[in-house]
Design an enzyme around this catalytic site. Structure first.
Site, PDB file in Angstrom:
ATOM      1  N   ASP A 189      -6.643  -6.668   4.050  1.00 58.34           N
ATOM      2  CA  ASP A 189      -7.741  -5.993   3.350  1.00 58.34           C
ATOM      3  C   ASP A 189      -8.689  -7.025   2.769  1.00 58.34           C
ATOM      4  O   ASP A 189      -9.907  -6.954   2.940  1.00 58.34           O
ATOM      5  CB  ASP A 189      -7.153  -5.106   2.242  1.00 58.34           C
ATOM      6  CG  ASP A 189      -8.233  -4.417   1.428  1.00 58.34           C
ATOM      7  OD1 ASP A 189      -9.178  -3.891   2.048  1.00 58.34           O
ATOM      8  OD2 ASP A 189      -8.142  -4.427   0.183  1.00 58.34           O
ATOM      9  N   ASP A 245     -12.579  -8.567   4.440  1.00 60.16           N
ATOM     10  CA  ASP A 245     -13.859  -8.519   3.714  1.00 60.16           C
ATOM     11  C   ASP A 245     -14.479  -9.913   3.670  1.00 60.16           C
ATOM     12  O   ASP A 245     -15.685 -10.077   3.854  1.00 60.16           O
ATOM     13  CB  ASP A 245     -13.663  -8.022   2.267  1.00 60.16           C
ATOM     14  CG  ASP A 245     -13.952  -6.529   2.126  1.00 60.16           C
ATOM     15  OD1 ASP A 245     -13.734  -5.794   3.107  1.00 60.16           O
ATOM     16  OD2 ASP A 245     -14.385  -6.108   1.033  1.00 60.16           O
ATOM     17  N   TYR A 258       0.824  -1.213   0.000  1.00 61.92           N
ATOM     18  CA  TYR A 258       0.000   0.000   0.000  1.00 61.92           C
ATOM     19  C   TYR A 258       0.857   1.261   0.000  1.00 61.92           C
ATOM     20  O   TYR A 258       0.446   2.295  -0.509  1.00 61.92           O
ATOM     21  CB  TYR A 258      -0.893   0.031   1.244  1.00 61.92           C
ATOM     22  CG  TYR A 258      -2.260  -0.568   1.068  1.00 61.92           C
ATOM     23  CD1 TYR A 258      -2.409  -1.880   0.629  1.00 61.92           C
ATOM     24  CD2 TYR A 258      -3.402   0.169   1.359  1.00 61.92           C
ATOM     25  CE1 TYR A 258      -3.668  -2.436   0.491  1.00 61.92           C
ATOM     26  CE2 TYR A 258      -4.658  -0.391   1.226  1.00 61.92           C
ATOM     27  CZ  TYR A 258      -4.788  -1.684   0.785  1.00 61.92           C
ATOM     28  OH  TYR A 258      -6.036  -2.228   0.661  1.00 61.92           O
ATOM     29  N   LYS A 297       2.609 -15.389   2.633  1.00 59.85           N
ATOM     30  CA  LYS A 297       2.788 -16.089   1.358  1.00 59.85           C
ATOM     31  C   LYS A 297       4.282 -16.382   1.252  1.00 59.85           C
ATOM     32  O   LYS A 297       4.969 -15.984   0.301  1.00 59.85           O
ATOM     33  CB  LYS A 297       2.265 -15.217   0.206  1.00 59.85           C
ATOM     34  CG  LYS A 297       2.227 -15.901  -1.155  1.00 59.85           C
ATOM     35  CD  LYS A 297       1.172 -16.987  -1.267  1.00 59.85           C
ATOM     36  CE  LYS A 297       1.303 -17.723  -2.602  1.00 59.85           C
ATOM     37  NZ  LYS A 297       0.432 -18.916  -2.689  1.00 59.85           N
TER      38      LYS A 297
HETATM   39  C1  IPM Z   1     -10.555  -0.809   3.723  1.00 60.78           C
HETATM   40  C2  IPM Z   1     -10.769  -0.225   2.364  1.00 60.78           C
HETATM   41  C3  IPM Z   1      -9.602   0.694   2.050  1.00 60.78           C
HETATM   42  C4  IPM Z   1      -8.352  -0.143   2.045  1.00 60.78           C
HETATM   43  C5  IPM Z   1      -9.762   1.483   0.742  1.00 60.78           C
HETATM   44  C6  IPM Z   1     -11.041   2.279   0.707  1.00 60.78           C
HETATM   45  C7  IPM Z   1      -8.575   2.382   0.496  1.00 60.78           C
HETATM   46  O1  IPM Z   1     -10.939  -1.233   1.417  1.00 60.78           O
HETATM   47  O2  IPM Z   1     -10.487  -0.039   4.702  1.00 60.78           O
HETATM   48  O3  IPM Z   1     -10.477  -2.028   3.824  1.00 60.78           O
HETATM   49  O4  IPM Z   1      -8.008  -0.759   1.025  1.00 60.78           O
HETATM   50  O5  IPM Z   1      -7.680  -0.182   3.073  1.00 60.78           O
HETATM   51 MG    MG Z   2     -11.029  -3.168   2.218  1.00 65.77          MG
END
Ligand code: IPM
Ligand code: MG
Length: 354
Positions: free
Chosen positions: A245, A249, A138, A189
């Site tokens: 990330d 999710d 990132y 990984k």
């Molecule tokens: C999260 C989001 C962010 C990230 C985006 C919006 C930049 O997906 O907080 O998980 O990738 O960290």
């Molecule tokens: Mg995210």
């Protein structure tokens, strides 16, 4: 205690308004809170021409804790990359050194049917994902889009972790595991990427300081599979920024609704930015149908982690449990036999339950 509220974009202002009602009840009942507000993301670009303007930065630096709605929207997709709403979020994380991102995935018993997985696979689920938030691919340099020597365009990023970055997130994760089920799974990984081979080495070394915590390692592809196959094997998961990330999710969806999950992003002193795990949902913005519970539960995390006020945190969480037990549901978690309510009605019900 100064709390800075950043409503952001999309459904951000609506959900934050409900969480603000909760903060106001706590204030009325004696919690010493000073609430301020500033724009972030697209809203900040509209007002100040930057997704993280100086106005917001000054207040954010001075605040004890920050409550964020969500950022982003299709109207900003064509802006130059540095001006996009998401850059505002990345900038505030980096500026305030919020390296520790805690993302719980908890299944509320009342919502067992909201999950797409079989109830027996997910019932009782309680996972904490500890995601490193200010390093990795990132932020690694160099990065960009360029034309190479052969005249072809190429995109490139740098995956990079310094030892100190791995150690400090490792300590957060081991200590979180100590307070929970004492199991920590580090995701990497290491079979392909040196950055994460190094990550694994440092986590293994740290484990010596936490003999009461059982450390295991898992490759990220396997972790993605295990999360849907047998998610209850996990207690605390620690991983880098990009894997965290994606896996967070995935984990959130085990619970059926990303609209229920709060998150905390902390610095070394537990100053924190608290936000729902979901995004700005531009398709339903302004319709008063969004689920404010993740934002309200983010207030509970703020009370717990930054203000060290477990009683107040539980007061908020119990109010959320009460409205769920009473059968109130926003559209995202609605099922037959329950009562569908708006975003603002859900906020009001939580306040009443408090
Ligand atoms: C999260 C989001 C962010 C990230 C985006 C919006 C930049 O997906 O907080 O998980 O990738 O960290
Ligand atoms: Mg995210």
């Amino acid at each position: 205690m100064k709390v800075l509220i950043l409503p952001g974009d999309g459904i951000g202002p609506e959900i934050v308004a409900q969480a603000k009602k909760v903060l106001e009840v706590l204030k009325k009942d004696g919690l010493d809170l000073e609430l301020q507000e500033a724009p972030l993301g697209g809203a900040a670009y509209d007002q100040y021409g930057s997704p993280y303007p100086e106005f917001t930065q000054n207040l954010a630096r001075a605040a004890d804790a920050i409550l964020l709605g969500a950022v982003g929207g299709p109207q900003y997709d064509k802006l130059d990359r540095p001006l996009r709403p998401e850059r505002g979020l990345l900038a505030i994380r980096k500026d305030l050194n919020l390296f520790a991102n805690l993302r719980p995935a908890i299944l509320y018993p009342e919502l067992a049917n909201a999950s797409t997985l079989k109830p027996e696979v997910v019932s009782g689920l309680d996972i904490l994902i500890v995601r490193e938030l200010t390093g990795d691919i990132y932020f690694g340099q160099p990065r960009g889009i360029r034309t190479n020597e052969a005249g072809e365009r190429e995109g490139f990023n740098t995956m990079l972790y310094a030892e100190s970055e791995i150690r400090r997130i490792g300590h957060v994760a081991f200590q979180a595991a100590q307070k929970r089920g004492k199991k920590l799974c580090s995701v990497d990984k290491a079979n392909v990427l040196e950055t994460t081979e190094f990550w694994k080495e440092i986590m293994t070394d740290l484990a010596k300081e936490y003999p009461d915590v059982e450390l295991s390692h898992m490759l990220v592809d396997n972790a993605a599979m295990q999360l849907v196959k047998a998610p209850k094997q996990f207690d605390v998961v620690v991983t880098g920024n990009i894997f965290g990330d994606i896996l967070s999710d995935e984990a959130s969806m085990l619970t059926g609704s990303i609209g229920m999950l709060p998150s905390a992003s902390l610095d070394v002193n537990n100053k924190g930015l608290y936000e729902p795990s979901h995004g700005s949902a531009p398709d339903i913005a302004g319709k008063d149908v969004a689920n404010p519970l993740a934002t309200i539960l983010s207030v509970a995390m703020m009370l717990r982690y930054t203000f060290n006020n477990e009683a107040a945190a539980q007061r908020v969480e119990n109010a959320v449990k009460k409205v769920l037990a009473d059968g109130l549901r926003t559209a995202d978690i609605y099922e037959e036999g329950t009562t569908k309510v708006s975003c603002s009605a859900m906020g009001a019900a939580v306040v009443a339950a408090m």
